[in-house]
Design an enzyme around this catalytic site. Structure first.
Site, mmCIF file in Angstrom:
data_model
loop_
_atom_site.group_PDB
_atom_site.id
_atom_site.type_symbol
_atom_site.label_atom_id
_atom_site.label_comp_id
_atom_site.label_asym_id
_atom_site.label_seq_id
_atom_site.Cartn_x
_atom_site.Cartn_y
_atom_site.Cartn_z
ATOM 1 N N ASP A 67 8.635 -0.432 -5.936
ATOM 2 C CA ASP A 67 8.139 0.434 -7.008
ATOM 3 C C ASP A 67 7.720 1.798 -6.471
ATOM 4 O OD1 ASP A 67 5.979 -0.543 -5.582
ATOM 5 O OD2 ASP A 67 5.032 -1.554 -7.255
ATOM 6 N N ASN A 136 -5.098 -8.706 -10.862
ATOM 7 C CA ASN A 136 -4.819 -9.272 -12.190
ATOM 8 C C ASN A 136 -3.506 -10.064 -12.211
ATOM 9 O OD1 ASN A 136 -2.893 -7.287 -12.075
ATOM 10 N ND2 ASN A 136 -3.610 -6.116 -13.825
ATOM 11 N N HIS A 138 -0.540 -8.950 -11.095
ATOM 12 C CA HIS A 138 0.707 -8.179 -11.203
ATOM 13 C C HIS A 138 1.489 -8.250 -9.900
ATOM 14 C CE1 HIS A 138 -1.545 -4.363 -9.796
ATOM 15 N NE2 HIS A 138 -0.515 -4.436 -8.966
ATOM 16 N N GLU A 143 2.909 -5.650 -14.974
ATOM 17 C CA GLU A 143 1.526 -5.904 -15.375
ATOM 18 C C GLU A 143 1.450 -7.047 -16.383
ATOM 19 O OE1 GLU A 143 -0.991 -4.549 -14.014
ATOM 20 O OE2 GLU A 143 -0.836 -2.375 -13.790
HETATM 21 C C1 GLP Z 1 -0.104 -1.984 -6.107
HETATM 22 C C2 GLP Z 1 1.372 -2.276 -5.833
HETATM 23 C C3 GLP Z 1 1.636 -3.753 -5.689
HETATM 24 C C4 GLP Z 1 0.615 -4.359 -4.746
HETATM 25 C C5 GLP Z 1 -0.769 -4.183 -5.307
HETATM 26 C C6 GLP Z 1 -1.862 -4.810 -4.451
HETATM 27 O O1 GLP Z 1 -0.416 -2.025 -7.457
HETATM 28 N N1 GLP Z 1 2.250 -1.759 -6.842
HETATM 29 O O2 GLP Z 1 2.960 -3.937 -5.189
HETATM 30 O O3 GLP Z 1 0.900 -5.723 -4.565
HETATM 31 O O4 GLP Z 1 -1.019 -2.796 -5.420
HETATM 32 O O5 GLP Z 1 -2.323 -3.913 -3.502
HETATM 33 P P1 GLP Z 1 -3.238 -4.273 -2.261
HETATM 34 O O6 GLP Z 1 -2.343 -4.970 -1.280
HETATM 35 O O7 GLP Z 1 -3.716 -2.965 -1.749
HETATM 36 O O8 GLP Z 1 -4.314 -5.158 -2.766
#
Ligand code: GLP
Length: 240
Positions: A67, A136, A138, A143
């Site tokens: 993404d 959450n 995702h 989402e």
């Molecule tokens: C973002 C990314 C996700 C990732 C999430 C969790 O929203 N788009 O791909 O899994 O953050 O991030 P973190 O690893 O910093 O908790």
């Protein structure tokens, strides 16, 4: 779905890097599906060390990231392109031309998303997809919602995700409100998936992964439908 419960973040990172390295060794021209967020950073550090030690090479590896924020310039230090260059690509022997991210400046985001799915398919599909997980539930930027979108698409970010990701920006207003993201079908196209999670903030989401339910209010639960998924987490995320 297989769970590997580790003692700490470093163990998660080592385990994940070993699994990825095995895929690269078995298929030197493999296609990696890469993720951003803070969780995979340790895994990328391990892969960089393995590359520097000569254990693995990325010379013929291709990568597609999950993404990118929208809109955002690749030079913005909060873009996922910038993140990947800084945390992985600049430190390994990968050909930059073989690294792919959705274009956060695309004039026609729908066309960009369609072309991305086509390019992954034409390249032969993702051999191993690395995933983090939002608190959450995702995955990528899919989402929680009543319905989830199958192909790569433009999406809005929830208030919870904007809040969680605001820690990287100077203020929450600077977090882009949209993103381009691989959809559930694009992610499910990967032959193998590993999902990394650490810390208590992920425990609620992981609890639902451990249950028998599949629900769009926690997109990660759909992973129960894929036949090769490994969750690598620490005890806090596992809820021990
Ligand atoms: C973002 C990314 C996700 C990732 C999430 C969790 O929203 N788009 O791909 O899994 O953050 O991030 P973190 O690893 O910093 O908790």
């Amino acid at each position: 779905m297989k769970f590997i419960v580790c003692n700490n973040y470093q163990e998660i990172s080592k385990k994940a890097a070993e699994i990825i390295a095995d895929v690269i060794k078995a298929k030197p021209d493999c296609i990696l599906g890469l993720a951003t967020g803070s969780t995979p950073v340790g895994t990328y550090k391990e892969l960089i060390a393995m590359n520097k030690a000569g254990d693995i090479s990325f010379k013929t590896v291709k990568s597609y990231n999950l993404d990118e924020y929208y809109p955002i310039s690749p030079d913005n230090d909060q873009s996922y392109r910038y993140f990947m260059n800084e945390n992985l690509f600049n430190h390994i022997d990968i050909d930059m031309a073989n690294t792919h991210l959705l274009d956060g400046e695309a004039k026609d985001p729908d066309a960009e998303c369609k072309a991305y799915d086509k390019a992954i398919e034409a390249a032969g599909g993702i051999d191993i997809q690395i995933l983090g997980i939002g608190r959450n539930g995702h995955i990528a930027f899919n989402e929680p919602d009543e319905a989830l979108i199958a192909p790569t698409h433009k999406t809005g970010l929830t208030a919870d995700t904007i809040d969680a990701n605001s820690r990287f920006f100077e203020s929450a207003d600077l977090v882009p409100k949209h993103a381009l993201t691989m959809g559930m079908a694009s992610i499910f196209g990967a032959r193998k998936i590993i999902l990394l999670a650490n810390g208590a903030s992920k425990a609620e989401a992981i609890k639902e992964l451990l249950s028998d339910e599949i629900k769009t209010s926690n997109p990660s639960t759909l992973l129960k439908l894929h036949n090769d998924v490994t969750i690598i987490c620490d005890k806090e995320a596992y809820g021990e």
